[in-house]
Write a protein that holds these residues in place. Structure first.
Motif, PDB file in Angstrom:
ATOM      1  N   ARG A 386      31.131  63.534  49.594  1.00  7.37           N
ATOM      2  CA  ARG A 386      32.185  64.003  51.282  1.00  7.37           C
ATOM      3  C   ARG A 386      32.144  62.502  51.763  1.00  7.37           C
ATOM      4  O   ARG A 386      33.624  62.110  52.263  1.00  7.37           O
ATOM      5  CB  ARG A 386      31.932  64.986  51.464  1.00  7.37           C
ATOM      6  N   ASP A 387      30.863  61.763  51.785  1.00  5.64           N
ATOM      7  CA  ASP A 387      30.962  60.906  53.382  1.00  5.64           C
ATOM      8  C   ASP A 387      31.998  59.195  52.440  1.00  5.64           C
ATOM      9  O   ASP A 387      31.327  58.339  52.913  1.00  5.64           O
ATOM     10  CB  ASP A 387      29.577  60.381  53.778  1.00  5.64           C
ATOM     11  N   LEU A 388      31.966  59.737  51.270  1.00  6.00           N
ATOM     12  CA  LEU A 388      32.464  58.423  50.809  1.00  6.00           C
ATOM     13  C   LEU A 388      34.470  59.183  50.097  1.00  6.00           C
ATOM     14  O   LEU A 388      34.244  59.505  49.320  1.00  6.00           O
ATOM     15  CB  LEU A 388      32.014  58.157  48.712  1.00  6.00           C
ATOM     16  N   HIS A 389      35.071  57.802  50.397  1.00  7.33           N
ATOM     17  CA  HIS A 389      36.515  57.497  49.807  1.00  7.33           C
ATOM     18  C   HIS A 389      36.575  56.796  49.166  1.00  7.33           C
ATOM     19  O   HIS A 389      36.232  55.820  48.560  1.00  7.33           O
ATOM     20  CB  HIS A 389      37.597  57.218  51.106  1.00  7.33           C
ATOM     21  N   PRO A 390      37.489  57.007  47.737  1.00  9.52           N
ATOM     22  CA  PRO A 390      37.848  56.945  46.844  1.00  9.52           C
ATOM     23  C   PRO A 390      38.522  55.069  47.177  1.00  9.52           C
ATOM     24  O   PRO A 390      38.436  54.237  46.046  1.00  9.52           O
ATOM     25  CB  PRO A 390      39.015  57.809  45.636  1.00  9.52           C
ATOM     26  N   ALA A 391      39.034  54.791  48.358  1.00  8.17           N
ATOM     27  CA  ALA A 391      40.303  53.820  48.460  1.00  8.17           C
ATOM     28  C   ALA A 391      39.324  53.068  49.474  1.00  8.17           C
ATOM     29  O   ALA A 391      39.181  51.812  49.662  1.00  8.17           O
ATOM     30  CB  ALA A 391      41.679  54.197  48.793  1.00  8.17           C
ATOM     31  N   LYS A 392      38.826  53.353  50.266  1.00  8.35           N
ATOM     32  CA  LYS A 392      38.546  53.293  51.806  1.00  8.35           C
ATOM     33  C   LYS A 392      37.562  52.756  51.902  1.00  8.35           C
ATOM     34  O   LYS A 392      36.305  51.740  52.599  1.00  8.35           O
ATOM     35  CB  LYS A 392      39.366  54.382  53.158  1.00  8.35           C
ATOM     36  N   SER A 393      36.099  53.440  50.876  1.00 14.30           N
ATOM     37  CA  SER A 393      34.842  53.383  51.720  1.00 14.30           C
ATOM     38  C   SER A 393      35.062  51.767  50.806  1.00 14.30           C
ATOM     39  O   SER A 393      35.283  51.293  49.262  1.00 14.30           O
ATOM     40  CB  SER A 393      34.019  54.118  50.876  1.00 14.30           C
ATOM     41  N   ALA A 394      32.929  50.852  51.603  1.00 12.13           N
ATOM     42  CA  ALA A 394      32.913  49.736  50.753  1.00 12.13           C
ATOM     43  C   ALA A 394      33.111  49.849  49.588  1.00 12.13           C
ATOM     44  O   ALA A 394      32.239  50.890  49.202  1.00 12.13           O
ATOM     45  CB  ALA A 394      32.043  49.233  51.415  1.00 12.13           C
ATOM     46  N   PRO A 395      33.681  48.555  47.865  1.00 10.88           N
ATOM     47  CA  PRO A 395      33.552  48.722  46.777  1.00 10.88           C
ATOM     48  C   PRO A 395      31.240  48.732  46.415  1.00 10.88           C
ATOM     49  O   PRO A 395      31.202  49.729  45.838  1.00 10.88           O
ATOM     50  CB  PRO A 395      33.363  47.634  46.322  1.00 10.88           C
ATOM     51  N   GLU A 396      30.572  48.581  47.544  1.00 10.13           N
ATOM     52  CA  GLU A 396      29.604  48.400  47.451  1.00 10.13           C
ATOM     53  C   GLU A 396      28.982  49.803  47.604  1.00 10.13           C
ATOM     54  O   GLU A 396      28.023  50.062  46.722  1.00 10.13           O
ATOM     55  CB  GLU A 396      28.916  47.940  48.685  1.00 10.13           C
ATOM     56  N   ALA A 397      29.252  50.404  48.591  1.00 12.31           N
ATOM     57  CA  ALA A 397      29.082  52.016  48.362  1.00 12.31           C
ATOM     58  C   ALA A 397      28.872  52.466  47.122  1.00 12.31           C
ATOM     59  O   ALA A 397      28.719  54.017  46.509  1.00 12.31           O
ATOM     60  CB  ALA A 397      29.958  52.791  49.396  1.00 12.31           C
ATOM     61  N   ARG A 398      30.571  52.557  46.934  1.00 10.44           N
ATOM     62  CA  ARG A 398      31.208  53.680  45.838  1.00 10.44           C
ATOM     63  C   ARG A 398      29.644  53.028  44.966  1.00 10.44           C
ATOM     64  O   ARG A 398      29.514  53.911  43.892  1.00 10.44           O
ATOM     65  CB  ARG A 398      32.497  53.106  45.358  1.00 10.44           C
ATOM     66  N   LYS A 399      29.750  51.697  44.289  1.00 10.15           N
ATOM     67  CA  LYS A 399      29.189  50.944  43.443  1.00 10.15           C
ATOM     68  C   LYS A 399      27.738  51.481  43.351  1.00 10.15           C
ATOM     69  O   LYS A 399      27.108  52.399  42.800  1.00 10.15           O
ATOM     70  CB  LYS A 399      29.272  49.551  43.708  1.00 10.15           C
ATOM     71  N   ALA A 400      27.104  52.018  44.683  1.00 15.12           N
ATOM     72  CA  ALA A 400      26.026  52.628  44.591  1.00 15.12           C
ATOM     73  C   ALA A 400      25.459  54.259  44.608  1.00 15.12           C
ATOM     74  O   ALA A 400      24.932  54.798  43.607  1.00 15.12           O
ATOM     75  CB  ALA A 400      25.045  52.079  46.374  1.00 15.12           C
ATOM     76  N   PHE A 401      26.612  55.482  44.387  1.00 15.18           N
ATOM     77  CA  PHE A 401      27.331  56.272  44.194  1.00 15.18           C
ATOM     78  C   PHE A 401      26.912  55.842  42.452  1.00 15.18           C
ATOM     79  O   PHE A 401      26.615  57.248  42.330  1.00 15.18           O
ATOM     80  CB  PHE A 401      28.488  56.774  44.668  1.00 15.18           C
ATOM     81  N   LEU A 402      27.787  54.894  42.041  1.00 16.20           N
ATOM     82  CA  LEU A 402      27.797  55.202  40.553  1.00 16.20           C
ATOM     83  C   LEU A 402      26.518  55.279  40.854  1.00 16.20           C
ATOM     84  O   LEU A 402      26.100  55.508  38.938  1.00 16.20           O
ATOM     85  CB  LEU A 402      28.967  54.398  39.968  1.00 16.20           C
ATOM     86  N   ASP A 403      25.966  54.039  41.007  1.00 15.30           N
ATOM     87  CA  ASP A 403      24.586  53.844  40.281  1.00 15.30           C
ATOM     88  C   ASP A 403      23.327  55.421  40.193  1.00 15.30           C
ATOM     89  O   ASP A 403      23.016  55.620  39.321  1.00 15.30           O
ATOM     90  CB  ASP A 403      24.410  52.305  40.845  1.00 15.30           C
ATOM     91  N   ALA A 404      23.718  55.483  41.202  1.00 15.75           N
ATOM     92  CA  ALA A 404      23.070  57.004  41.421  1.00 15.75           C
ATOM     93  C   ALA A 404      23.023  57.735  40.313  1.00 15.75           C
ATOM     94  O   ALA A 404      22.095  58.390  39.711  1.00 15.75           O
ATOM     95  CB  ALA A 404      22.379  57.556  42.899  1.00 15.75           C
ATOM     96  N   CYS A 405      24.503  58.038  40.271  1.00 15.19           N
ATOM     97  CA  CYS A 405      24.584  59.369  39.197  1.00 15.19           C
ATOM     98  C   CYS A 405      23.759  58.848  37.908  1.00 15.19           C
ATOM     99  O   CYS A 405      23.630  59.754  36.844  1.00 15.19           O
ATOM    100  CB  CYS A 405      26.423  58.850  38.843  1.00 15.19           C
ATOM    101  N   GLU A 406      24.305  57.699  37.340  1.00  2.92           N
ATOM    102  CA  GLU A 406      24.002  56.897  36.118  1.00  2.92           C
ATOM    103  C   GLU A 406      22.952  57.040  36.268  1.00  2.92           C
ATOM    104  O   GLU A 406      22.120  57.438  34.736  1.00  2.92           O
ATOM    105  CB  GLU A 406      24.415  55.612  35.596  1.00  2.92           C
ATOM    106  N   ARG A 407      21.984  57.118  36.991  1.00  2.20           N
ATOM    107  CA  ARG A 407      20.485  57.089  36.739  1.00  2.20           C
ATOM    108  C   ARG A 407      20.204  58.075  36.147  1.00  2.20           C
ATOM    109  O   ARG A 407      19.526  58.930  35.498  1.00  2.20           O
ATOM    110  CB  ARG A 407      20.152  56.493  37.841  1.00  2.20           C
ATOM    111  N   ALA A 408      20.632  59.039  37.185  1.00  2.00           N
ATOM    112  CA  ALA A 408      20.929  60.722  36.624  1.00  2.00           C
ATOM    113  C   ALA A 408      21.031  61.027  35.330  1.00  2.00           C
ATOM    114  O   ALA A 408      20.402  62.160  35.097  1.00  2.00           O
ATOM    115  CB  ALA A 408      21.522  61.915  37.894  1.00  2.00           C
TER     116      ALA A 408
END
Ligand code: FAD
Ligand code: MLT
Ligand code: ZN
Length: 470
Positions: A386-408
């Motif tokens: 909920r703390d991340l927004h598809p357009a407004k959050s920084a690309p690095e923050a979105r990438k970190a989330f994507l990386d975490a999900c991919e690790r899982a």
């Protein structure tokens, strides 16, 4: 770009854009997880134009991404490498229904719901029904071999396709199968194209098979004692030979979120761990008494704690809204990472128990949402930040989330594999799941897929990097 100048000269009215918001909007799908990079968006108007554009791409070594309604959930229509996006929305010729053949001819850019409306006037429908029906295109439905809400009764999209017209990278335009019902003349390329996620050819039109509309459904919403009870309940319905049209599950978190976002009234006084939504065809055998008796069995077996049988089509529609608005409700709250898993039904309960136990460690700071087509053994595992927004959050923050999900994904998919499941039940592989293909397909199969890809697209210019890398 010389290639685009040539196109403009050859087709002066062709819509082409190389800048502005469309360059981003048309270069992505529903996933919103990857940074887009497209060099142009092109909107062809005829199948012949599509074929000519592909031939020009081939000649000039230009990579191209086919794009439909952009509701895809596997990042299959996302341009990230400076490709030209070929949007098919202008191929929207919708033919007349042919009730004597139970078929209809449609352009690739026709929206799913438009086919349903045309069929309904003749008591027919295309049995590929999904919550994105107002936006997704027939071309996209076929390219992804879409599943949806009626698979339990009718199967996937490929079962309802008579013929596919396809443009290939060498500029040829082929009709795969034509009007034939029976045609065993070697490999059926129609079925190879269906589900190929825009990597082998661009679908320009199709002849769809239609089915008679079923009798109006009886809709039940059941509050379950726990999530695994859904699988046992479906087994009981099947033993009773109920003509099921849908059997959908959603967790308490899904319903709570839908109520919060859509401002719907709650269906039950007390929340339950999960809910099962069932459509039973209202045939002569399906009386109120038989439905009540079925419900009683579920109560007696301790699977269900509450239940409602819709008494009007309006009430049934509302019960369906709880299920059909889950995706958009979650998407409105933050960034969602989706997994779309299939399990053999007897393995589903144990799989879900293990998933729920391990999820907090796999997805720290995120919330887990489970829903899907439980009758088909298809569960959507959604993870929301909920703390991340598809357009407004920084690309690095979105990438970190994507990386975490991919690790899982590695331990998650190992669990799926240990239960002989699939890592992509209906959404496809796209960009999102390509690293994990070996969890569901043998290396020899993947090698054969690569050989097929080379045969259709030797220069690897059509949707490159989707499903697998060459
Ligand atoms: P796009 O997203 O534009 O493209 C999808 C893929 O097809 C890409 O790889 C693209 O390159 C390729 N493609 C598109 N058009 C063509 C063409 N003409 N020729 C060749 N390749 C092409 N999916 C399900 O299976 N079941 C569901 O129940 C379901 N429910 C959904 C509910 C919601 C709210 C949303 C947002 C999505 C849902 N989806 C579901 C996913 C999605 O709607 C389907 O995958 C749909 O079939 C995609 O169609 P599209 O036109 O949007 O394709
Ligand atoms: C659904 O079943 O609603 C779709 O597949 C969409 C999703 O997974 O979000
Ligand atoms: Zn689904």
């Amino acid at each position: 770009m010389k290639f685009l100048e040539n196109l403009r000269q050859k087709y002066p009215t062709l819509r082409i854009t190389t800048e502005g918001p469309d360059l981003v909007e048309y270069a992505r799908d529903w996933t919103r997880l990857h940074e887009t990079k497209a060099s142009a968006i092109v909107w062809p108007e005829t199948a012949e134009q599509v074929a000519a554009i592909l031939a020009a791409c081939n000649e000039h070594d230009v990579a191209v991404v086919p794009s439909g309604g952009r509701t895809g959930l596997a990042a299959g229509a996302v341009a990230t490498r400076g490709e030209v996006v070929l949007n098919l929305e202008r191929l929207r010729t919708l033919g007349e229904c042919r009730p004597e053949l139970q078929s209809i001819r449609v352009g690739a850019g026709v929206v799913n719901e438009a086919v349903q409306e045309r069929g309904r006037a003749h008591g027919l429908f295309w049995p590929v029904e999904l919550a994105s029906k107002g936006s997704c295109h027939i071309g996209g439905n076929l390219a992804t071999n879409a599943g949806g809400l009626r698979v339990i009764r009718y199967g996937h999209a490929r079962q309802w396709v008579q013929s596919v017209q396809v443009a290939l990278m060498d500029g040829s335009l082929l009709e795969l199968n034509g009007e034939l019902e029976k045609n065993n003349t070697g490999y059926d390329f129609r079925h190879l194209l269906i589900g190929s996620e825009g990597t082998l050819g661009v679908i320009t039109a199709a002849t769809l098979k239609l089915a008679p509309l079923p009798k109006p459904a009886r809709t039940l919403l059941l509050a379950l004692r726990d999530i695994p009870s859904a699988v046992r309940a479906v087994g009981i319905f099947r033993r009773r030979a109920w003509p099921l049209l849908a059997a959908e599950i959603f967790s308490e978190a899904c319903l709570r979120t839908v109520l919060e976002v859509q401002k719907f009234a709650a269906p039950f006084e007390t929340p339950a761990p999960a809910y099962l939504l069932v459509d039973v065809e209202g045939t002569a055998d399906v009386s109120d008494e038989s439905l009540q008796a079925g419900l009683e069995t579920l109560f007696n077996e301790g699977l269900v704690v509450d239940g409602v049988i819709a008494s009007s089509s309006e009430q049934a529609k509302q019960l369906w809204r709880f299920r059909e608005t889950i995706t958009e409700s979650l998407g409105s709250l933050g960034i969602v990472y989706k997994n779309d898993l299939a399990l053999p039904l007897p393995e589903m309960a144990d799989f879900l128990a293990q998933l729920v136990e391990r999820a907090p460690a796999w997805y720290p700071g995120a919330e887990l949402y489970l829903f899907g087509h439980v009758g088909d053994g298809n569960i959507h595992v959604n993870v929301l930040r909920r703390d991340l927004h598809p357009a407004k959050s920084a690309p690095e923050a979105r990438k970190a989330f994507l990386d975490a999900c991919e690790r899982a994904n590695d331990p998650l998919f190992a669990l799926v594999q240990s239960k002989r499941g699939s890592i992509a039940a209906e959404h496809g592989i796209g960009l999102l799941k390509k690293t994990y293909l070996t969890y569901s397909r043998h290396p020899r199969e993947i090698e054969a897929m690569r050989a097929v890809k080379r045969a259709f697209d030797p220069k690897n210019l059509l949707n490159p990097g989707k499903i697998f890398d060459l």
